[in-house]
Design a protein around this motif. Structure first.
Motif, PDB file in Angstrom:
ATOM      1  N   LYS A   1       0.851  -1.197   0.000  1.00 32.50           N
ATOM      2  CA  LYS A   1       0.000   0.000   0.000  1.00 32.50           C
ATOM      3  C   LYS A   1       0.882   1.241   0.000  1.00 32.50           C
ATOM      4  CE  LYS A   1      -0.156  -0.399   4.940  1.00 32.50           C
ATOM      5  NZ  LYS A   1      -0.560  -1.367   5.856  1.00 32.50           N
ATOM      6  N   LYS A   2       0.241   2.377  -0.168  1.00 28.16           N
ATOM      7  CA  LYS A   2       0.983   3.638  -0.167  1.00 28.16           C
ATOM      8  C   LYS A   2       1.484   3.925   1.251  1.00 28.16           C
ATOM      9  CE  LYS A   2      -1.497   5.940  -3.882  1.00 28.16           C
ATOM     10  NZ  LYS A   2      -2.256   7.133  -4.257  1.00 28.16           N
ATOM     11  N   LEU A   3       2.737   4.285   1.352  1.00 25.34           N
ATOM     12  CA  LEU A   3       3.334   4.659   2.628  1.00 25.34           C
ATOM     13  C   LEU A   3       3.826   6.099   2.517  1.00 25.34           C
ATOM     14  CD1 LEU A   3       5.371   1.421   3.441  1.00 25.34           C
ATOM     15  CD2 LEU A   3       3.174   2.129   4.384  1.00 25.34           C
ATOM     16  N   THR A   4       2.901   7.036   2.656  1.00 20.08           N
ATOM     17  CA  THR A   4       3.222   8.438   2.433  1.00 20.08           C
ATOM     18  C   THR A   4       4.276   8.944   3.412  1.00 20.08           C
ATOM     19  OG1 THR A   4       0.965   8.769   1.665  1.00 20.08           O
ATOM     20  CG2 THR A   4       2.224  10.732   2.171  1.00 20.08           C
ATOM     21  N   ALA A   5       4.187   8.560   4.680  1.00 21.10           N
ATOM     22  CA  ALA A   5       5.157   9.034   5.676  1.00 21.10           C
ATOM     23  C   ALA A   5       6.556   8.514   5.362  1.00 21.10           C
ATOM     24  CB  ALA A   5       4.726   8.607   7.073  1.00 21.10           C
ATOM     25  N   VAL A   6       6.647   7.276   4.932  1.00 22.92           N
ATOM     26  CA  VAL A   6       7.952   6.706   4.576  1.00 22.92           C
ATOM     27  C   VAL A   6       8.504   7.414   3.343  1.00 22.92           C
ATOM     28  CG1 VAL A   6       9.145   4.605   3.820  1.00 22.92           C
ATOM     29  CG2 VAL A   6       7.407   4.473   5.599  1.00 22.92           C
ATOM     30  N   HIS A   7       7.641   7.694   2.379  1.00 21.20           N
ATOM     31  CA  HIS A   7       8.072   8.377   1.162  1.00 21.20           C
ATOM     32  C   HIS A   7       8.566   9.791   1.490  1.00 21.20           C
ATOM     33  CE1 HIS A   7       7.123   9.047  -3.398  1.00 21.20           C
ATOM     34  NE2 HIS A   7       8.378   9.305  -3.095  1.00 21.20           N
ATOM     35  N   MET A   8       7.878  10.494   2.367  1.00 22.84           N
ATOM     36  CA  MET A   8       8.320  11.842   2.757  1.00 22.84           C
ATOM     37  C   MET A   8       9.649  11.782   3.518  1.00 22.84           C
ATOM     38  SD  MET A   8       6.447  14.123   1.594  1.00 22.84           S
ATOM     39  CE  MET A   8       5.478  13.553   0.261  1.00 22.84           C
ATOM     40  N   THR A   9       9.809  10.799   4.382  1.00 22.18           N
ATOM     41  CA  THR A   9      11.072  10.630   5.102  1.00 22.18           C
ATOM     42  C   THR A   9      12.195  10.311   4.120  1.00 22.18           C
ATOM     43  OG1 THR A   9       9.831   9.788   6.996  1.00 22.18           O
ATOM     44  CG2 THR A   9      12.198   9.397   6.988  1.00 22.18           C
ATOM     45  N   LEU A  10      11.894   9.509   3.129  1.00 24.47           N
ATOM     46  CA  LEU A  10      12.875   9.178   2.097  1.00 24.47           C
ATOM     47  C   LEU A  10      13.311  10.429   1.346  1.00 24.47           C
ATOM     48  CD1 LEU A  10      14.489   7.137   0.440  1.00 24.47           C
ATOM     49  CD2 LEU A  10      12.426   6.731  -0.914  1.00 24.47           C
ATOM     50  N   ARG A  11      12.391  11.328   1.088  1.00 22.89           N
ATOM     51  CA  ARG A  11      12.752  12.572   0.401  1.00 22.89           C
ATOM     52  C   ARG A  11      13.683  13.434   1.250  1.00 22.89           C
ATOM     53  NH1 ARG A  11       6.806  13.554  -2.299  1.00 22.89           N
ATOM     54  NH2 ARG A  11       7.185  12.248  -4.120  1.00 22.89           N
ATOM     55  N   VAL A  12      13.511  13.410   2.554  1.00 25.81           N
ATOM     56  CA  VAL A  12      14.459  14.112   3.439  1.00 25.81           C
ATOM     57  C   VAL A  12      15.827  13.440   3.348  1.00 25.81           C
ATOM     58  CG1 VAL A  12      14.992  14.651   5.853  1.00 25.81           C
ATOM     59  CG2 VAL A  12      12.669  14.956   4.994  1.00 25.81           C
ATOM     60  N   MET A  13      15.838  12.119   3.273  1.00 24.15           N
ATOM     61  CA  MET A  13      17.112  11.401   3.143  1.00 24.15           C
ATOM     62  C   MET A  13      17.794  11.727   1.819  1.00 24.15           C
ATOM     63  SD  MET A  13      17.442  10.030   6.008  1.00 24.15           S
ATOM     64  CE  MET A  13      19.019   9.332   5.608  1.00 24.15           C
TER      65      MET A  13
END
Length: 122
Positions: A30-42
């Motif tokens: 499923k979509k993991l928006t919080a993980v994707h946003m954290t990945l963008r910070v990384m």
């Protein structure tokens, strides 16, 4: 601990965490928006620490030629393909080609990063 050691370790830690977050987000059903946003910070941390290493070492190791320039290019491509895989997956589009491109570019980037003057001699 000197600057080189700490910035190198910070860069390796940042991209290792980015790869872990990427695989968690990409392989989740499923979509993991919080993980994707954290990945963008990384992504930002990887780019900043990579830029610091690039500016520190590019002129100090003359025999590397354009290898550092190429590593920067391939590193940015890795991040771009990671983002393309996740965005296309969330839209329900085919991601097979981007997985292959991601894998190839990641291997090239790892080779370039490890084989230059401050990495491992292959």
């Amino acid at each position: 601990m000197d600057f080189l050691s700490s910035s190198t370790h910070l860069h390796i830690t940042a991209w290792a965490l980015a790869l872990i977050l990427f695989f968690v987000a990409a392989l989740a059903g499923k979509k993991l928006t919080a993980v994707h946003m954290t990945l963008r910070v990384m992504y930002i941390l990887v780019i900043i620490t990579g830029l610091a290493l690039f500016l520190e070492w590019r002129d100090k190791i003359a025999e590397s030629g354009m290898n550092y320039d190429m590593k920067v290019l391939f590193g940015i491509l890795v991040i771009a393909f990671m983002e393309m895989v996740l965005v296309r997956k969330n839209k329900g589009k085919s991601v097979n080609m981007f997985w292959v491109l991601f894998g190839i570019v990641l291997l090239i980037t790892l080779y370039l990063g490890m084989s230059m003057g401050i990495g491992i001699n292959f």
